[in-house]
Design an enzyme around this catalytic site. Structure first.
Site, short mmCIF file in Angstrom:
data_model
loop_
_atom_site.label_atom_id
_atom_site.label_comp_id
_atom_site.label_asym_id
_atom_site.label_seq_id
_atom_site.Cartn_x
_atom_site.Cartn_y
_atom_site.Cartn_z
N GLU A 116 23.72 -8.91 6.89
CA GLU A 116 23.18 -8.90 5.51
C GLU A 116 23.32 -7.49 4.99
O GLU A 116 22.40 -6.92 4.41
CB GLU A 116 21.69 -9.27 5.51
CG GLU A 116 21.35 -10.59 6.14
CD GLU A 116 19.84 -10.78 6.23
OE1 GLU A 116 19.14 -9.91 6.79
OE2 GLU A 116 19.36 -11.80 5.74
N HIS B 145 18.51 -19.74 4.51
CA HIS B 145 17.45 -18.77 4.22
C HIS B 145 16.67 -19.27 3.02
O HIS B 145 17.24 -19.57 1.98
CB HIS B 145 18.09 -17.40 3.93
CG HIS B 145 17.13 -16.25 3.99
ND1 HIS B 145 15.96 -16.21 3.27
CD2 HIS B 145 17.16 -15.09 4.71
CE1 HIS B 145 15.32 -15.07 3.54
NE2 HIS B 145 16.02 -14.38 4.42
N ARG C 197 15.74 -16.57 -6.51
CA ARG C 197 14.56 -16.44 -7.37
C ARG C 197 13.73 -17.72 -7.37
O ARG C 197 12.69 -17.79 -8.04
CB ARG C 197 14.98 -16.09 -8.80
CG ARG C 197 15.63 -14.75 -8.90
CD ARG C 197 14.75 -13.73 -9.63
NE ARG C 197 14.89 -12.43 -9.03
CZ ARG C 197 13.91 -11.75 -8.43
NH1 ARG C 197 12.69 -12.25 -8.36
NH2 ARG C 197 14.13 -10.58 -7.90
N GLU D 64 10.90 -14.64 10.04
CA GLU D 64 11.68 -13.41 10.15
C GLU D 64 10.76 -12.22 10.42
O GLU D 64 9.69 -12.09 9.81
CB GLU D 64 12.49 -13.18 8.85
CG GLU D 64 13.36 -11.93 8.92
CD GLU D 64 14.40 -11.84 7.80
OE1 GLU D 64 14.55 -12.79 7.02
OE2 GLU D 64 15.07 -10.79 7.74
N HIS E 219 19.39 -11.01 12.52
CA HIS E 219 20.04 -10.40 11.36
C HIS E 219 20.44 -9.01 11.81
O HIS E 219 19.59 -8.25 12.29
CB HIS E 219 19.05 -10.27 10.19
CG HIS E 219 18.78 -11.56 9.49
ND1 HIS E 219 17.70 -11.74 8.65
CD2 HIS E 219 19.47 -12.73 9.49
CE1 HIS E 219 17.75 -12.97 8.16
NE2 HIS E 219 18.81 -13.59 8.66
N HIS F 48 18.67 -2.18 3.54
CA HIS F 48 19.77 -2.41 4.49
C HIS F 48 20.93 -1.44 4.25
O HIS F 48 21.20 -1.09 3.10
CB HIS F 48 20.30 -3.82 4.37
CG HIS F 48 19.28 -4.88 4.63
ND1 HIS F 48 19.60 -6.21 4.74
CD2 HIS F 48 17.95 -4.82 4.82
CE1 HIS F 48 18.51 -6.91 4.97
NE2 HIS F 48 17.49 -6.09 5.02
N HIS G 67 10.63 -15.57 5.07
CA HIS G 67 9.79 -14.38 5.19
C HIS G 67 8.35 -14.87 5.22
O HIS G 67 7.92 -15.53 4.27
CB HIS G 67 10.01 -13.45 3.99
CG HIS G 67 11.39 -12.89 3.91
ND1 HIS G 67 11.78 -12.04 2.90
CD2 HIS G 67 12.47 -13.04 4.72
CE1 HIS G 67 13.05 -11.70 3.10
NE2 HIS G 67 13.50 -12.30 4.19
N ASP H 228 12.64 -1.35 4.27
CA ASP H 228 13.51 -2.50 4.08
C ASP H 228 14.66 -2.24 3.09
O ASP H 228 14.75 -2.90 2.06
CB ASP H 228 12.70 -3.75 3.67
CG ASP H 228 13.54 -5.01 3.72
OD1 ASP H 228 14.71 -4.94 4.14
OD2 ASP H 228 13.03 -6.08 3.35
N ASP I 293 15.34 -9.19 12.61
CA ASP I 293 16.21 -8.42 11.74
C ASP I 293 16.19 -6.98 12.24
O ASP I 293 15.11 -6.36 12.30
CB ASP I 293 15.68 -8.53 10.29
CG ASP I 293 16.56 -7.86 9.26
OD1 ASP I 293 16.91 -6.68 9.47
OD2 ASP I 293 16.88 -8.50 8.24
N HIS J 170 14.68 -4.49 9.83
CA HIS J 170 13.24 -4.67 9.68
C HIS J 170 12.47 -4.19 10.92
O HIS J 170 11.45 -3.52 10.78
CB HIS J 170 12.90 -6.14 9.42
CG HIS J 170 13.51 -6.69 8.16
ND1 HIS J 170 13.36 -7.99 7.77
CD2 HIS J 170 14.26 -6.09 7.20
CE1 HIS J 170 14.01 -8.19 6.62
NE2 HIS J 170 14.56 -7.05 6.26
N TYR K 38 13.59 -15.63 -1.16
CA TYR K 38 12.67 -14.58 -0.71
C TYR K 38 11.47 -14.42 -1.63
O TYR K 38 10.57 -13.64 -1.36
CB TYR K 38 13.39 -13.25 -0.49
CG TYR K 38 14.28 -12.80 -1.62
CD1 TYR K 38 13.74 -12.35 -2.81
CD2 TYR K 38 15.68 -12.81 -1.48
CE1 TYR K 38 14.55 -11.95 -3.86
CE2 TYR K 38 16.50 -12.40 -2.52
CZ TYR K 38 15.93 -11.98 -3.70
OH TYR K 38 16.74 -11.59 -4.73
ZN ZN Z 1 15.61 -6.98 4.61
FE FE Z 2 16.99 -10.22 7.18
FE FE Z 3 15.43 -12.28 5.07
#
Ligand code: ZN
Ligand code: FE
Ligand code: FE
Length: 279
Positions: free
Chosen positions: A256, A67, A37, A142, A211, A226, A107, A224, A176, A179, A70
């Site tokens: 992930e 990473h 966050r 990504e 990913h 997963h 991202h 998106d 990914d 993605h 996000y």
């Molecule tokens: Zn994702």
């Molecule tokens: Fe990813």
């Molecule tokens: Fe990601």
């Protein structure tokens, strides 16, 4: 040997993540640089990092992937959101130099009604502000699913960002599988074709990490969500073709998938290692 790992909690520090990786049969890992966050990162613990480096050398962990939270948005319209993104990336990249030569994934951003062109220029401006000539970290863009106003769901958009960055030798791509499939690239039936396209538009030399996730949605869904390997629309066989593809098999792979604990990842890693070995 396959370089494979999963996303781990960073709360116990670097040495703890390396040990957990070895416990679950991994030889790399991904982690959030701070609470996803946002918020402040824990101070760098140099003793932990020294012990981590020793442990990695002994256990064959050669690359790790950090990473970014996000919630960063380098393509935001609100200057306060851009400022937060800039200060967070700057601080992350400074901290990454305690573990030199690794990867930092983010991202690219969402243009929030400003249009893709504007998004691309804001993201490249951000990279021009935070990249430094002496950094040893490679920053990865990504590939995105194209949910909402996300920038970076096509190879052309990613290439356009790279083209506008001065220190573009510091940039790479993290692909990914969930993605790109959601983005409309047919990695299920035409992986060779997708990689040819990637090579023609971006250059396979830019591809530095993968990913590996199955997708709850069919190709082109732009959602998106997963799924665990073999429990989504991509399927186990297509994922195995990715990790064993001669143009990809040297890359580090990161799960992930929505496992409920790290033992779930251990089973997934063991399954993929066995399949890759038999392929
Ligand atoms: Zn994702
Ligand atoms: Fe990813
Ligand atoms: Fe990601």
């Amino acid at each position: 040997m396959l370089t494979i790992g999963c996303h781990l909690s960073a709360s116990g520090g670097y040495l703890a993540m390396a040990k957990e990786s070895v416990r679950i049969g991994a030889n790399t890992f991904q982690f959030f640089t701070r609470n996803p966050r946002g918020g402040t990162a824990k101070p760098v613990d140099e003793a932990d990092i020294t012990a981590f480096h020793t442990y990695c050398a002994e256990h064959g962990i050669s690359v790790i992937l950090a990473h970014a939270p996000y919630t960063l948005n380098a393509a935001a319209a609100d200057p306060r959101v851009l400022e937060f993104c800039e200060s967070t990336m700057r601080d992350d990249l400074r901290r990454m130099e305690y573990t030199p030569g690794n990867l930092y994934n983010f991202h690219p951003g969402s243009h929030v009604k400003q249009g893709t062109e504007k998004g691309i220029s804001l993201i490249s401006d951000m990279l021009n502000r935070v990249l430094t000539p002496n950094q040893t970290t490679t920053v990865l863009l990504e590939t995105m699913a194209g949910k909402g106003s996300e920038v970076g769901s096509t190879f052309e958009e990613l290439r356009a960002i790279i083209d506008r960055v001065e220190l573009s030798d510091k940039l790479g791509i993290c692909m990914d599988t969930c993605h790109v499939s959601d983005g409309g690239y047919d990695i299920i039936d035409d992986l060779d074709g997708v990689l040819e396209q990637f090579d023609a538009i971006i250059g396979l030399n830019r591809l530095r990490a993968m990913h590996i996730n199955d997708s709850m949605n069919p190709p082109g869904a732009h959602k998106d969500r997963h799924a665990c390997i073999g429990e989504g629309h991509i399927g186990r066989d297509a994922i195995i073709r990715v990790i064993t593809h001669p143009k990809l098999s040297h890359l580090p792979f990161y799960l992930e998938t929505p496992q409920k604990d790290n033992d779930g990842y251990a089973a997934e890693i063991a399954m993929l290692r066995a399949a890759a070995h038999g392929a």
